[in-house]
Design a protein around this motif. Structure first.
Motif, mmCIF file in Angstrom:
data_model
loop_
_atom_site.group_PDB
_atom_site.id
_atom_site.type_symbol
_atom_site.label_atom_id
_atom_site.label_comp_id
_atom_site.label_asym_id
_atom_site.label_seq_id
_atom_site.Cartn_x
_atom_site.Cartn_y
_atom_site.Cartn_z
ATOM 1 N N GLN A 176 49.017 -20.629 124.477
ATOM 2 C CA GLN A 176 48.409 -20.757 125.807
ATOM 3 C C GLN A 176 48.719 -19.539 126.673
ATOM 4 O O GLN A 176 47.888 -19.099 127.471
ATOM 5 C CB GLN A 176 48.928 -22.027 126.482
ATOM 6 C CG GLN A 176 47.995 -22.607 127.523
ATOM 7 C CD GLN A 176 46.696 -23.096 126.907
ATOM 8 O OE1 GLN A 176 46.691 -23.831 125.945
ATOM 9 N NE2 GLN A 176 45.575 -22.672 127.469
ATOM 10 N N ASP A 177 49.914 -18.978 126.484
ATOM 11 C CA ASP A 177 50.254 -17.738 127.191
ATOM 12 C C ASP A 177 49.281 -16.624 126.829
ATOM 13 O O ASP A 177 48.802 -15.875 127.699
ATOM 14 C CB ASP A 177 51.683 -17.302 126.837
ATOM 15 C CG ASP A 177 52.744 -18.148 127.523
ATOM 16 O OD1 ASP A 177 52.378 -18.945 128.399
ATOM 17 O OD2 ASP A 177 53.930 -18.004 127.176
ATOM 18 N N LEU A 180 45.964 -17.313 128.409
ATOM 19 C CA LEU A 180 45.986 -16.978 129.839
ATOM 20 C C LEU A 180 45.793 -15.483 130.055
ATOM 21 O O LEU A 180 45.031 -15.059 130.932
ATOM 22 C CB LEU A 180 47.310 -17.433 130.464
ATOM 23 C CG LEU A 180 47.447 -18.909 130.814
ATOM 24 C CD1 LEU A 180 48.883 -19.244 131.186
ATOM 25 C CD2 LEU A 180 46.513 -19.262 131.970
ATOM 26 N N GLN A 184 42.775 -13.902 132.011
ATOM 27 C CA GLN A 184 43.044 -13.078 133.199
ATOM 28 C C GLN A 184 42.393 -11.709 133.067
ATOM 29 O O GLN A 184 41.777 -11.198 134.025
ATOM 30 C CB GLN A 184 44.556 -12.935 133.390
ATOM 31 C CG GLN A 184 45.225 -14.201 133.892
ATOM 32 C CD GLN A 184 46.745 -14.137 133.792
ATOM 33 O OE1 GLN A 184 47.297 -13.258 133.147
ATOM 34 N NE2 GLN A 184 47.412 -15.095 134.428
ATOM 35 N N LEU A 225 40.163 -20.311 133.106
ATOM 36 C CA LEU A 225 41.520 -19.879 133.434
ATOM 37 C C LEU A 225 42.299 -20.996 134.116
ATOM 38 O O LEU A 225 43.481 -21.224 133.806
ATOM 39 C CB LEU A 225 41.450 -18.644 134.342
ATOM 40 C CG LEU A 225 42.794 -18.074 134.819
ATOM 41 C CD1 LEU A 225 43.666 -17.679 133.639
ATOM 42 C CD2 LEU A 225 42.561 -16.884 135.747
ATOM 43 N N ARG A 229 45.742 -22.876 132.743
ATOM 44 C CA ARG A 229 46.972 -23.026 133.524
ATOM 45 C C ARG A 229 47.463 -24.469 133.523
ATOM 46 O O ARG A 229 48.670 -24.738 133.429
ATOM 47 C CB ARG A 229 46.734 -22.558 134.949
ATOM 48 C CG ARG A 229 46.640 -21.041 135.103
ATOM 49 C CD ARG A 229 46.187 -20.640 136.492
ATOM 50 N NE ARG A 229 46.220 -19.199 136.678
ATOM 51 C CZ ARG A 229 45.582 -18.557 137.651
ATOM 52 N NH1 ARG A 229 44.855 -19.250 138.538
ATOM 53 N NH2 ARG A 229 45.664 -17.247 137.747
ATOM 54 N N ARG A 232 49.013 -25.190 130.074
ATOM 55 C CA ARG A 232 50.339 -24.582 129.918
ATOM 56 C C ARG A 232 51.391 -25.356 130.711
ATOM 57 O O ARG A 232 52.504 -25.584 130.220
ATOM 58 C CB ARG A 232 50.324 -23.121 130.377
ATOM 59 C CG ARG A 232 51.636 -22.418 130.016
ATOM 60 C CD ARG A 232 51.818 -21.095 130.728
ATOM 61 N NE ARG A 232 52.950 -20.378 130.155
ATOM 62 C CZ ARG A 232 54.234 -20.592 130.500
ATOM 63 N NH1 ARG A 232 54.536 -21.502 131.416
ATOM 64 N NH2 ARG A 232 55.204 -19.894 129.918
#
Length: 462
Positions: A176-177, A180, A184, A225, A229, A232
């Motif tokens: 998930q990081d 992201l 982004q 996005l 978030r 996560r």
């Protein structure tokens, strides 16, 4: 002083009589009920879904190092180490182990005489003891001992399950990081595209439709996005609970996912019966249920209780009480039938647990094999999508294609990038599930043969 000397002499006589009596009775006792032998199971010689490269070199997960060390992630190592210290679900299971241990202590205590001191004016000591004529007490000790072993295996199974859950959630969080970061970067790129389109509209190069398309593309990426978030945050909260912390007191810094999916070392299918704690627990419950058949069978035979003691006024005292069931309206038979049925139930549960274990291994072997192929194909798709974006941008600048084409190829590229991350997450989760299905690094220390069990019985009776 004279009374004390007399009492001491009487106690010496009492001790001699007691030891002589108990020795004679012990040698005369017999043990009813079946001697436990683990039921047989048809075990395959190899796994159907094992890759040929692995099948020829079967080995085991090491018990010298924790199984999660295979991923070489220091943050994961630190998190998993906290489960055993702070996880409340695990503490509850550990408390059940202590309860089972206490029950075993109580069962063993019945094998020894109970010494009672008392009396208002005539102080004395009295020994009470149930003579284990038919092995009821011994079988009860066996049953409770097997219950302790089952509880210990339950504890190992619970610990392995929690460790696997944490590892899976951690890997999903790291995926998930990466998602992201991708989103982004995508949002930032789309914002630049929107601004360029607005500038082009201002000088008459683009129309309002292009602006609307660029805005729609940007808004869609922003929504993705926001969803990422949320996902996560929820994964982080789950990890916090697994290590016994409130979500508000725990956080993990966003970090890149720098790991490959390791090759999980396999073991022979026959080893699974000893290496999976849930199978070991089911096997020990069979041993306990088998012993309780003997306990139930002994209910149909007479019981003998002895008491012997000494007092200041009455000297050596003692007696015996024998009771035998003559008519119980079918209750005695019902107790035995119930015990046999309970044994049949746990045998069926054991065999089903074994089959489920084989299925879990096979499931995750095939998942890993196919997802590995899918990962290679998806990598090619990502590479191709990136090239298409570059080519289409050049074509757009040259006036060969319209803005709608740019929107389509960019959306396709983003979808392929995210799909690649999704496959990586699924592969990591499946690798953890396979390790769990193989029993992790745990190995049963419960008796595995009838000879071992006989030795355990002898040590219990000493």
């Amino acid at each position: 002083m004279t009374a004390l000397i007399k009492t001491k002499t009487k106690m010496n006589v009492l001790r001699t009589l007691t030891l002589t009596t108990l020795t004679a009775l012990n040698s005369a006792c017999m043990v009813v009920g079946p001697d436990y032998v683990r039921p047989t199971m048809n075990v395959p010689s190899t796994y159907k879904e094992a890759p040929e490269s692995v099948e020829s070199q079967i080995n085991k997960l090491s018990t010298d190092v924790p199984w999660w060390a295979i991923y070489n992630d220091q943050v994961l190592n630190k998190l998993i180490s906290q489960i055993e210290i702070q996880n409340y679900s695990l503490q509850a299971v550990e408390a059940r182990v202590r309860q089972a241990g206490s029950a075993a202590d109580i069962a063993r205590a019945v094998q020894s005489p109970a010494l009672i001191a008392g009396g208002r004016n005539d102080l004395g000591l009295l020994l009470n003891w149930e003579i284990d004529l038919w092995g009821r007490v011994q079988r009860n000790v066996e049953a409770n001992g097997a219950d302790v072993q089952a509880s210990l295996a339950d504890l190992a199974a619970a610990k392995l399950s929690l460790q696997a859950q944490l590892a899976q959630n951690y890997f999903l969080l790291r995926v998930q990081d990466a998602d992201l970061r991708l989103l982004q970067d995508t949002v930032a790129s789309y914002e630049r595209s929107l601004q360029i389109t607005r500038n082009q509209y201002a000088v008459g190069v683009a129309d309002r439709g292009n602006i609307a398309q660029a805005q729609a593309q940007l808004s869609t990426a922003q929504v993705q996005l926001h969803d990422a978030r949320i996902a996560r945050a929820q994964l982080e909260h789950t990890i916090a609970i697994l290590i016994g912390k409130a979500p508000g007191d725990f956080s993990l810094v966003i970090a890149p996912i720098n790991m490959n999916v390791p090759e999980v070392p396999l073991a022979l299918p026959s080893d699974l019966l000893e290496r999976r704690p849930d199978i070991a627990a089911a096997e020990r419950r069979m041993a306990a249920a088998s012993a309780r058949i003997g306990v139930a069978e002994a209910e149909a035979y007479p019981k003998l209780n002895l008491s012997i003691g000494a007092s200041i006024d009455k000297g050596i005292i003692g007696g015996s009480q024998i009771t035998a069931p003559i008519y119980t309206a079918g209750a005695t038979k019902g107790i035995h039938t119930k015990a046999q049925a309970a044994y049949d139930e746990v045998v069926a549960d054991y065999r089903q647990t074994v089959l489920n274990g084989f299925r879990e291994v096979e499931d995750n072997l095939v998942v890993l094999q196919i997802l590995s192929e899918a990962s290679e194909a998806q990598s090619e798709a990502v590479k191709a999508a990136r090239e298409v974006v570059v080519l289409t941008n050049n074509q757009y600048k040259a006036g060969i294609v319209n803005y709608q084409t740019i929107i389509i190829v960019q959306a396709s590229a983003l979808t392929n990038e995210r799909s690649a991350l999704g496959i990586l997450g699924r592969r990591l989760v499946a690798s953890v599930t396979l390790i769990k299905a193989l029993g992790g690094g745990w190995e049963s220390d419960a008796p595995k043969t009838k000879e071992n069990q006989d030795a355990a019985h002898e040590s219990t009776n000493k």
